[in-house]
Scaffold this motif. Sequence first.
Motif, PDB file in Angstrom:
ATOM      1  N   ARG A  94       0.831  -1.212   0.000  1.00  0.00           N
ATOM      2  CA  ARG A  94       0.000   0.000   0.000  1.00  0.00           C
ATOM      3  C   ARG A  94       0.863   1.259   0.000  1.00  0.00           C
ATOM      4  N   GLU A  95       1.964   1.216   0.758  1.00  0.00           N
ATOM      5  CA  GLU A  95       2.881   2.366   0.757  1.00  0.00           C
ATOM      6  C   GLU A  95       3.463   2.588  -0.637  1.00  0.00           C
ATOM      7  N   ALA A  96       3.835   1.489  -1.273  1.00  0.00           N
ATOM      8  CA  ALA A  96       4.416   1.610  -2.615  1.00  0.00           C
ATOM      9  C   ALA A  96       3.420   2.232  -3.588  1.00  0.00           C
ATOM     10  N   ILE A  97       2.138   1.780  -3.517  1.00  0.00           N
ATOM     11  CA  ILE A  97       1.114   2.320  -4.418  1.00  0.00           C
ATOM     12  C   ILE A  97       0.875   3.789  -4.133  1.00  0.00           C
ATOM     13  N   GLU A  98       0.847   4.147  -2.875  1.00  0.00           N
ATOM     14  CA  GLU A  98       0.606   5.548  -2.516  1.00  0.00           C
ATOM     15  C   GLU A  98       1.743   6.439  -3.015  1.00  0.00           C
ATOM     16  N   ARG A  99       2.971   5.993  -2.780  1.00  0.00           N
ATOM     17  CA  ARG A  99       4.114   6.815  -3.176  1.00  0.00           C
ATOM     18  C   ARG A  99       4.237   6.911  -4.702  1.00  0.00           C
ATOM     19  N   LEU A 100       4.171   5.779  -5.383  1.00  0.00           N
ATOM     20  CA  LEU A 100       4.322   5.797  -6.838  1.00  0.00           C
ATOM     21  C   LEU A 100       3.141   6.468  -7.528  1.00  0.00           C
ATOM     22  N   GLY A 101       1.989   6.459  -6.873  1.00  0.00           N
ATOM     23  CA  GLY A 101       0.826   7.149  -7.417  1.00  0.00           C
ATOM     24  C   GLY A 101       1.004   8.652  -7.454  1.00  0.00           C
ATOM     25  N   ARG A 102       1.954   9.165  -6.687  1.00  0.00           N
ATOM     26  CA  ARG A 102       2.227  10.609  -6.683  1.00  0.00           C
ATOM     27  C   ARG A 102       3.304  10.991  -7.713  1.00  0.00           C
ATOM     28  N   THR A 103       3.828   9.994  -8.426  1.00  0.00           N
ATOM     29  CA  THR A 103       4.852  10.273  -9.431  1.00  0.00           C
ATOM     30  C   THR A 103       4.251  10.168 -10.830  1.00  0.00           C
ATOM     31  N   ARG A 104       5.086  10.448 -11.837  1.00  0.00           N
ATOM     32  CA  ARG A 104       4.674  10.305 -13.241  1.00  0.00           C
ATOM     33  C   ARG A 104       5.042   8.936 -13.790  1.00  0.00           C
ATOM     34  N   LEU A 105       5.497   8.041 -12.930  1.00  0.00           N
ATOM     35  CA  LEU A 105       6.066   6.768 -13.366  1.00  0.00           C
ATOM     36  C   LEU A 105       4.991   5.692 -13.407  1.00  0.00           C
ATOM     37  N   ARG A 106       4.156   5.739 -14.427  1.00  0.00           N
ATOM     38  CA  ARG A 106       3.005   4.829 -14.505  1.00  0.00           C
ATOM     39  C   ARG A 106       3.392   3.358 -14.643  1.00  0.00           C
ATOM     40  N   PRO A 107       4.453   2.988 -15.369  1.00  0.00           N
ATOM     41  CA  PRO A 107       4.824   1.567 -15.409  1.00  0.00           C
ATOM     42  C   PRO A 107       5.146   0.999 -14.029  1.00  0.00           C
ATOM     43  N   GLU A 108       5.843   1.789 -13.202  1.00  0.00           N
ATOM     44  CA  GLU A 108       6.154   1.319 -11.846  1.00  0.00           C
ATOM     45  C   GLU A 108       4.875   1.125 -11.040  1.00  0.00           C
ATOM     46  N   LEU A 109       3.925   2.050 -11.202  1.00  0.00           N
ATOM     47  CA  LEU A 109       2.659   1.942 -10.473  1.00  0.00           C
ATOM     48  C   LEU A 109       1.877   0.727 -10.966  1.00  0.00           C
ATOM     49  N   GLY A 110       1.819   0.525 -12.280  1.00  0.00           N
ATOM     50  CA  GLY A 110       1.081  -0.613 -12.810  1.00  0.00           C
ATOM     51  C   GLY A 110       1.647  -1.933 -12.328  1.00  0.00           C
ATOM     52  N   ARG A 111       2.978  -2.050 -12.300  1.00  0.00           N
ATOM     53  CA  ARG A 111       3.583  -3.296 -11.828  1.00  0.00           C
ATOM     54  C   ARG A 111       3.338  -3.503 -10.342  1.00  0.00           C
ATOM     55  N   THR A 112       3.254  -2.421  -9.590  1.00  0.00           N
ATOM     56  CA  THR A 112       2.996  -2.561  -8.153  1.00  0.00           C
ATOM     57  C   THR A 112       1.573  -3.049  -7.911  1.00  0.00           C
ATOM     58  N   HIS A 113       0.592  -2.489  -8.649  1.00  0.00           N
ATOM     59  CA  HIS A 113      -0.787  -3.004  -8.547  1.00  0.00           C
ATOM     60  C   HIS A 113      -0.827  -4.496  -8.897  1.00  0.00           C
ATOM     61  N   LEU A 114      -0.061  -4.886  -9.923  1.00  0.00           N
ATOM     62  CA  LEU A 114      -0.050  -6.285 -10.355  1.00  0.00           C
ATOM     63  C   LEU A 114       0.500  -7.190  -9.260  1.00  0.00           C
ATOM     64  N   LEU A 115       1.641  -6.837  -8.694  1.00  0.00           N
ATOM     65  CA  LEU A 115       2.248  -7.674  -7.656  1.00  0.00           C
ATOM     66  C   LEU A 115       1.368  -7.746  -6.407  1.00  0.00           C
TER      67      LEU A 115
END
Length: 922
Positions: free
Chosen positions: A783-804
């Motif tokens: 959840r921390e990873a999704i929250e933090r990456l959701g505040r960035t422009r790095l959509r591939p990182e966010l998508g992979r985090t949702h997947l994992l």
Amino acid sequence: MAVAPRVPGGTPKLRGRIDECALLDGLLAAVRSGQSRTLMLRGEAGVGKTALLDHLVAAAATDMQAVRAVGVESEMELAFASLHQLCSPLLEYLERVPPPQREALEIVFGISAGPAPDPFLIGLAVLSLMCEAGEDRPLVCVVDDAQWLDRSSARTLAFVSRRLLADPVGLVFAARVPGEEMRDLPSLEVGGLRDADARALLRSAVQFLLDEPVRDRIIDETRGNPLALLELPRGLTATQLAGGFGLLGTRPLSGRIEEGFERRLQALTVDSRRLLLLAAAEPLGDPLLLWRAADRSGVPTAAAVGAEDDGLLSISGRVTFRHPLVRSAVYRSAGPDERRAAHLALAEATDADSDPDRRAWHLAAAASGPDEVVAEELECSAGRAQARGGLAAAAAFLERSVVLSIDPRQRTHRALAAATAGLNAGDFETAGGLLVTAEAGPLDEMQRARVDLVRAELAFAQRRGSDAPPLLLRAAKALEQLDPRLARDTYLDAWSAALFAGRFARTGSLEDVSREARLAPPAEQPSRPCDALLDGFALLHTAGRAAATPALQQAAMGFAGDGATAEEVLRWGWLATVAAVVVWDYNSCSAVAARGVQLARDSGALTVLAVGLNIMAQAVALSGDFAKAAQLISEADGVTEATGAHVLPYGDLYLSAYQGREAHVAELADATVPLATAGGQGNAVQFVSLASAVVANGRGRYREALAPARDAWEDMPELVVSMWATSELVEAAARSGEMDIARDGVERLGERIDDGANDWGLGVEARLRALITDGEAAEPLYREAIERLGRTRLRPELGRTHLLYGEWLRRANRRVDARGQLRAAHELLAEIGMELFAERARAELLATGERVRRRSAETRDDLTPQERQIAMLAREGLSNPEIGGRLFLSPRTVEWHLRKVFTKLDIGSRRELPRVLPEAES
């Protein structure tokens, strides 16, 4: 070559050349219909290439513009000499050329003064000039003896040839053996005549009856070469020709043809031969200049009668020889003293104010030994050539000035300057030889350090491999006490070279360079962003990340803003993007990459642009805008195709891996690894390993991903590729049950994230820690990873985090919760274009009982990369000329591509592009 009867409604056809003439007529027909054509006629001297060019020009005369140039051996060192000859009739169209390109041509042709333009900007300007001329009336440009083009002209015309497509412009060259720049052009091998045609031509040249065996032997020896058939028997008696004795000889055929011309020269008066020599030594073809030189040599105007009557020379609006071999026969048959006298007369007849460089070149040819005054004039000419962008010419002037130098110190100084000019012109062999000459002379400390620096830069420019870093390191060390600022710049270049060399660096590794750079003199105050860049990288490998971070952050922001000059950005901007990624500063990385690309476009620095586009493609792909990244890669491919620059496909590897294009990644890897290994570029091999790991993880083949991920992760720690490989390593190891390896990866990543880290670094770390955490303790990390990456422009990182996270939830039998995460992952990854990861999410959703349709291919996916690129630029509002300037195409070619785009997208105009190409793709 003999002429056969005229074809009704057409031009006379050359004897035995029906097929070749038909091909040339077809080329003209294509140009008349608005299509571009390029052709290289190849063949030995005298085989008929010039006659075919004459046929082409005559056939074009009725309704087309035809401009012509001839390469001349003695002009090969004069910058843009042949290009000026070809383009002079087209300068009336110069006003239509876009301003930056027009200014470049004006500088090259001496119309105005200014900084030396980039060679490829000159190429784009000539492309525009020819296309503008073709818009008025179809244009055919003809270049004979292209093997003797000066190097600047050859490069420019080769560039133009590769960028023509849909314009009414034809380029036709003729060469015995094309130079390196033109070897890949479409070509036609022109051979000797067939026996029947050769016999007919020989009959026209010999007025008495030849025995059949003699005739056959002549045809056999000449291999049906038309000029040889016409010229070799000329002046020989029936007795000399009997048995073929008069044609015996060991010289090559071209040499024997020249001998035939030499026999004809001997029959002329002394004055006629002297006039011919003056004309042969001066390729301008200016009759007024020829007569001025003749007057200074005491040659009367009546001397022209004999040469003209014999058909060797024609003096009218221009001075022209019957065939290029006549010129070479005249020049080579003259003695050294005669040649020097001719060049001296031509130098005295040449205006020192309007054409000082040609005058200096004639004076150099007239010198019988070392001459310091002429050497100094050549040095001045080199400066003027360099100011016009004629780097090869500058090197040639300086090389000749070395030969004429009397003062040993001046000789050394000029040899070093000539080596530097040769390096900048890409003439690496000449540059290496001149360095040897410089080393043999008296060198002061600064000059010795400069020799080391040029040798190091030569190694880096040729290979960018493992031999360059130690040489640059040695040069930097030598410069510390002599020029501290240059020493620091050289250390930064050495660091760049060590980064390219990577695992293949023996001495001169990143650690070696960093250690020595820390001992270098401190930066002058106020310091430059490149000084902070060097300090940061040196600290990174000697004192650790915490010590290096402030300097690297300062450097990244300096290059992203206006702290760094344009020159610094063009030279080290790509390194500043590395610094930005090391400190997890995506915004600065993106800004530096964009600034570097824009500066390279504006200045026409296309070699730098090819690298910058690869860097920017990776930066854009990090945000998930794969369409924009593909557009940049397509532009980079266009640059490398147009320039011949050897830039390995970093951007394509990165993007294709995340797109899941497994076959394409394998193809790129197969092509890249051997080249990179042979060239000592370890960083490229590391990049291939990363791409292979991404594809395998996308497929869910974790055990297969482990080896390449580890290979990329262990190579050059602390740097970008190993940082990106950490995600692949930890995911592959955790899913393969190799938890010790996964924990090692996470711990090393943790060492790279300090208290000042931002959401990018902390978000990735949280996701990877979740992978190695047992039980419910993993969930807050996801959840921390999704929250933090959701505040960035790095959509591939966010998508992979949702997947994992979704995969973790499904394995915990929390199907409802899993569906929410997996649905978010599938939508985001599919929208980005991460096909393999999106398919992983779809498979997981199916396992939860939810039905998910595969994404259907859309019509816009049928566009080629270049069509998509042009469509995107048109969607952004760029005009056809602006798109053409960006992609090195003519506006008409851009329009041709757009018509194909409209057909494929089923639209009628560019106004509809925003509807069919979503905002995310622009």
